[in-house]
Design a protein around this motif. Structure first.
Motif, mmCIF file in Angstrom:
data_model
loop_
_atom_site.group_PDB
_atom_site.id
_atom_site.type_symbol
_atom_site.label_atom_id
_atom_site.label_comp_id
_atom_site.label_asym_id
_atom_site.label_seq_id
_atom_site.Cartn_x
_atom_site.Cartn_y
_atom_site.Cartn_z
ATOM 1 N N UNK A 178 -10.353 3.894 3.225
ATOM 2 C CA UNK A 178 -10.205 3.895 4.683
ATOM 3 C C UNK A 178 -8.843 4.439 5.105
ATOM 4 N N UNK A 179 -7.843 4.265 4.238
ATOM 5 C CA UNK A 179 -6.496 4.779 4.537
ATOM 6 C C UNK A 179 -6.045 4.431 5.953
ATOM 7 N N UNK A 180 -5.963 3.151 6.261
ATOM 8 C CA UNK A 180 -5.660 2.744 7.638
ATOM 9 C C UNK A 180 -4.210 2.981 8.045
ATOM 10 N N UNK A 181 -3.360 3.352 7.099
ATOM 11 C CA UNK A 181 -1.947 3.590 7.423
ATOM 12 C C UNK A 181 -1.089 2.414 7.008
ATOM 13 N N UNK A 182 0.152 2.702 6.655
ATOM 14 C CA UNK A 182 1.097 1.686 6.214
ATOM 15 C C UNK A 182 1.834 1.134 7.438
ATOM 16 N N UNK A 183 2.055 -0.183 7.480
ATOM 17 C CA UNK A 183 2.788 -0.762 8.610
ATOM 18 C C UNK A 183 4.245 -0.312 8.582
ATOM 19 N N UNK A 184 4.686 0.293 9.694
ATOM 20 C CA UNK A 184 6.105 0.592 9.866
ATOM 21 C C UNK A 184 6.670 -0.249 11.011
ATOM 22 N N UNK A 185 5.778 -0.948 11.679
ATOM 23 C CA UNK A 185 6.174 -1.888 12.731
ATOM 24 C C UNK A 185 5.399 -3.170 12.520
ATOM 25 N N UNK A 186 5.558 -4.119 13.444
ATOM 26 C CA UNK A 186 4.875 -5.400 13.294
ATOM 27 C C UNK A 186 5.476 -6.171 12.145
#
Lengths: 251, 251, 251, 251, 251, 251
Positions: free
Chosen positions: D215-223
């Motif tokens: 799914x490659x939802x993206x890495x958290x850079x915030x939160x």
């Protein structure tokens, strides 16, 4: 049916408001009576005042129960409701609980419109004690000193309408509860302008009282709402003593 | 430090138990005083009795506050605690709340050991009002008539031990709360035989009272524990009137 | 009484703050000692850093336990608290848990004032693990880079006061918890200007530690806080090994 | 895809079980690797052991992350999961969380079958931390000493079947989670005889890992799952230091 | 593997969007088919429309089940999901449930981005029915009339990006769920600009469906997801009748 | 007042029971009508059957609404209640919701007595959707095949009495709800022998319907119970189409 409304505040003007809204809401054959707390404060906003009102209400309940078919504790926040329900032999209702029950049959989430900021903590805890806090969208309140507790509706009607609309538009309320005996009747007068159902404690309580009388579900002789076990007591009013000493038939 | 324990039951024998356990638990320099409700019932087990005890306790609190540094409402179930906390100017503690706080620092889930089946509903609601019902493993109770409220410990010690062990083995309790003023001191006497920490309300309340006095966190002048706003009242005792009329410094 | 405060951060300046607040709060006869994590990060704000701090704290607990009567994990968020409580034979307290217990005895709902936005998620989860999230009115935080972790109070005092007032006026807090070891002592210095009680983790923990020592509720030998069962282990420090191998008397 | 399973226990026999179940569950093109904690205890049952395992797992995660597409913390109870998820740049999964997610897609309420009574408190808290305790029908467990942690399935299969049936018939479970790495694979072997779906942590985690990679939802850079902010640290392993010092691209 | 997506809305344009996102997400060997509700409304936003969609979806499920390995109810809000899961013999998934499961493996708290204000109450209740409302940071929504349900993404992309950023910065979301079939694929196209992981219902459901097929946890023959007991019925479509009359092997 | 009860089951014998209990409970001037689902199953016990019954009930509601002042969905579990409440212009009540409201005014915790084990999961979820699961003491049920759905009361009366007593004595119920249309009227016939109030869904719903008609709280034109927005639809019955196309006055 004879229904007694017990105003645990000492304000006669609020008792008058309650009485007139109750009579308007009741079925034709129902007789409404209102009594006012002989001691306590003018209007209950805090836990301490509610504690006093609960005792005043209990005293009145013990004194008048025999002549009625149901009692209503006529202050939002329901001071003493659960305790009085244990002790007397007829249904006992409260304004908050009754309004909550009406609201739950009209939508998923409700907001409460209240007369002062100070009163909101007590209301929130009452909703919580009813187990319904997850359905509470918000409590919105007037935030100005009240000139006259019997004239809140006239003095603040336009602000109260604003609070109603904010609760629907910003807080996600499906139903609004107009809270507190001093606002009895307001729901009726502003209903046409508010886009969701409006619920009032006094009229709800009177109608639900008629329902409980009619359904006749039986008095608890077991469980935690059975009458308190008989035991030594002292210093109580004669009706309170009589209530605690009353013999009940076994199951 | 001077700590007043208010017994909202009318039983002098229970006040004696409370007083002796409180003195045993207190720091050397702390002075303990106990007063007994002048009206009410011998021991509170129900919501209605708690309502009476709350008012009796409030009356005593208003009368005696000035001479003390903290008050303890000395009945499990904490009748009137939140209300009295609003009204007086010193810390107010309750047996249930204090025992819960001790228990929470000793394990994740606790059980309560109680003196009668009837009392358990009231205790459960007290835990719920404290927001801690998810940590309540169980309430276990004696289920026999009590010969003498001042002699419950002697009469039922072996059954009470059994209830303790069942709560650990069957209900998953990490800590046990021995509930109710009539059991004050039992925790100490059976501690060695029970495999988890035992908490007692009276000793917890006395120690936590000392802590709140020492920490001096400040009196609420805002929020929902500020003193009730001044307003007309009637029919109250002179100390209660004085309390409600007291002028407080602004923030 | 001898109480050891374990700073799971590596900052000596924070340990100094903790020590001086702890000594101010402790009873006259209590001896306070502070140790600083030999490995980890300067100050814990995230779950990953807390995981490291938990292990560092456990290592220090195993090494120093024998010479003390109680341990305090001296970082808000209580890294490793529940685990260390299982393993050692004396009471173990945490700053968050201790502050929560104090707050619960002073009002119904509390807010937490924190030093960074990033830290708030960890704090919220700590409150949740304590089962008290329904009483959490809000977490408010500084939102600027911190020049020096030992000087947060001087650098940001006026903003911290503002956050306090907002929590009372906008979020409905009855009590405020000043969170985080770097703010130890702030509660005392701003108390007079804030309209609700202020609670501090370090002083609460020290006082509650004294209470648990005095109450002597007994060490868990059953339930889920009994010591971990003995079993093969490897690669641990000598004190940790000794702790896991310790023989305990049966119930 | 390359998936690394990190066994935070020190038992090689359990790593072997995990590896073989993981390979059976994985897609044909997925490569499975298993590493075993270099320090800690033979099998984790308590919060203290989990604290050690969390740190051991974090150390391994830092060391091996670069060569994999996803990590699995391969002990039920998910020691260190949330923390490690913050720190590394690839998806991190846990056995409990993964099993819960599978179970939630198969029914409303689930029970957990566990290998020891002691372990159940830790499991319960893990479910609670996942916010799913209202869907937990029960935890049932073996209650006998374990001869060999690598042979629990053979030694106790018939008792484990019994626990499964009791959870369905007495506790209202719609789905069963066979918990703990030592039981990896049991679900497959008893499935035909149990009337509800059986979920296993290892196979769930491997499949969900493949899903998150795809799914490659993206890495958290915030939160709150962004990498910990860079700050001074000391005493950590070289890979851990490198992880904390890693520069990440801004949003 | 053959996976059928059932669009319980009547919009062919939405079915096309669903189909293309599903094919993009599926493993190479998986075959995707999409069917569209033969009756109902263009797009479901309310409980009443969901009730219609549930029945339409159930009718399609009964008709097509035999030729597939898993079903996906392809409307956010999962109309009819739990009921259909009882009745058919293959895994059944929903967009909301699937997105929630993905989100839970990526962070602690999630927000939902929705296409209309009206739809948010239904979404909130779906999260609640999944038992996950405590992890819901917020639901943010478009608040303008939709020109064309098949073109929401193009028409409103910049507003949707704004809502995403607000959910992270103001509401504390760790993960975002882009909700509703009309937004299928949006997550992929804006991912690079949003600082937290983005989850999409369609792709999550397809991947989780593959997982449940692969794990083969077994069909419920007991518990509350066993097939409905056979009993008289009338007026149903032939496939629905056949489904209710189907004989299943005993355990 | 004219109240329509909609039986979403296809059993005429159950409709007869409902009708006779409703007439007995209604005020003298209220007219009761009962309609039976033209399609669906003989009696609903599962989520899938409820999904069918919801649609059947909605179809009947659309067809008959115009001639009545309130509707009652007359199956415990309230299939379709919230959806139908949105769509029609008169109050809509359900048996479960109505019984819960009555029970909440009679005690703190209630148990439900049900006709089959299979039905209990659906009932539990209905209580949960009403937000009242914390007040649910237990659900107790018959566990034998039912010879005739219209004769459950005669066939199983003594077992039903037993279940009632167990709920009071073992589960802590203050009130009992006799659940399911096939048990309509049982509460009345066994009331004298059961030590707590007994609540019945049909009579509660009829009385609460009269109350909502009398209170006239207003129809929702905003919030999540406003009528569904007008939009394209297809394949629906003429009354359903008319309902969805109806023009409503603006606020």
């Amino acid at each position: 049916m004879r229904i007694l409304l017990i105003n645990p505040n000492t304000s006669q003007s609020v008792s008058d408001l309650i009485g007139s809204e109750a009579r308007r809401a009741a079925s034709a054959s129902t007789q409404i009576e209102v009594v006012t707390a002989p001691f306590g404060v003018a209007y209950i906003e805090t836990r301490f005042e509610a504690l006093i009102g609960a005792y005043a209400g209990a005293t009145l309940a013990a004194e008048h129960e025999a002549r009625h078919d149901a009692l209503v504790i006529a202050a939002f926040g329901d001071p003493g409701l659960a305790g009085i329900r244990e002790a007397v032999d007829i249904p006992v209702l409260g304004l908050t609980e009754s309004a909550l029950m009406s609201a739950c049959m009209l939508g998923s989430r409700f907001s409460i419109i209240a007369i002062s900021r100070r009163i909101t903590a007590w209301y929130r805890e009452t909703v919580q004690a009813n187990g319904l806090v997850d359905r509470l969208a918000s409590i919105r309140c007037l935030n100005q000193p009240l000139r006259d507790i019997g004239a809140v509706q006239e003095d603040h009607e336009s602000r109260l309408r604003e609070l109603c609309l904010q609760a629907v538009e910003q807080d996600g309320a499906d139903v609004l509860i107009i809270a507190g005996a001093p606002l009895a009747g307001l729901a009726r007068s502003i209903r046409a302008d508010i886009p969701v159902p409006l619920v009032d404690g006094v009229s709800s309580a009177v109608r639900h009282a008629e329902t409980l009388i009619a359904l006749a579900p039986g008095r608890a002789r077991g469980g935690s709402y059975a009458p308190p076990p008989r035991k030594p007591n002292q210093g109580l009013s004669a009706p309170m003593q009589a209530l605690l000493a009353r013999e009940r038939p076994p199951v």
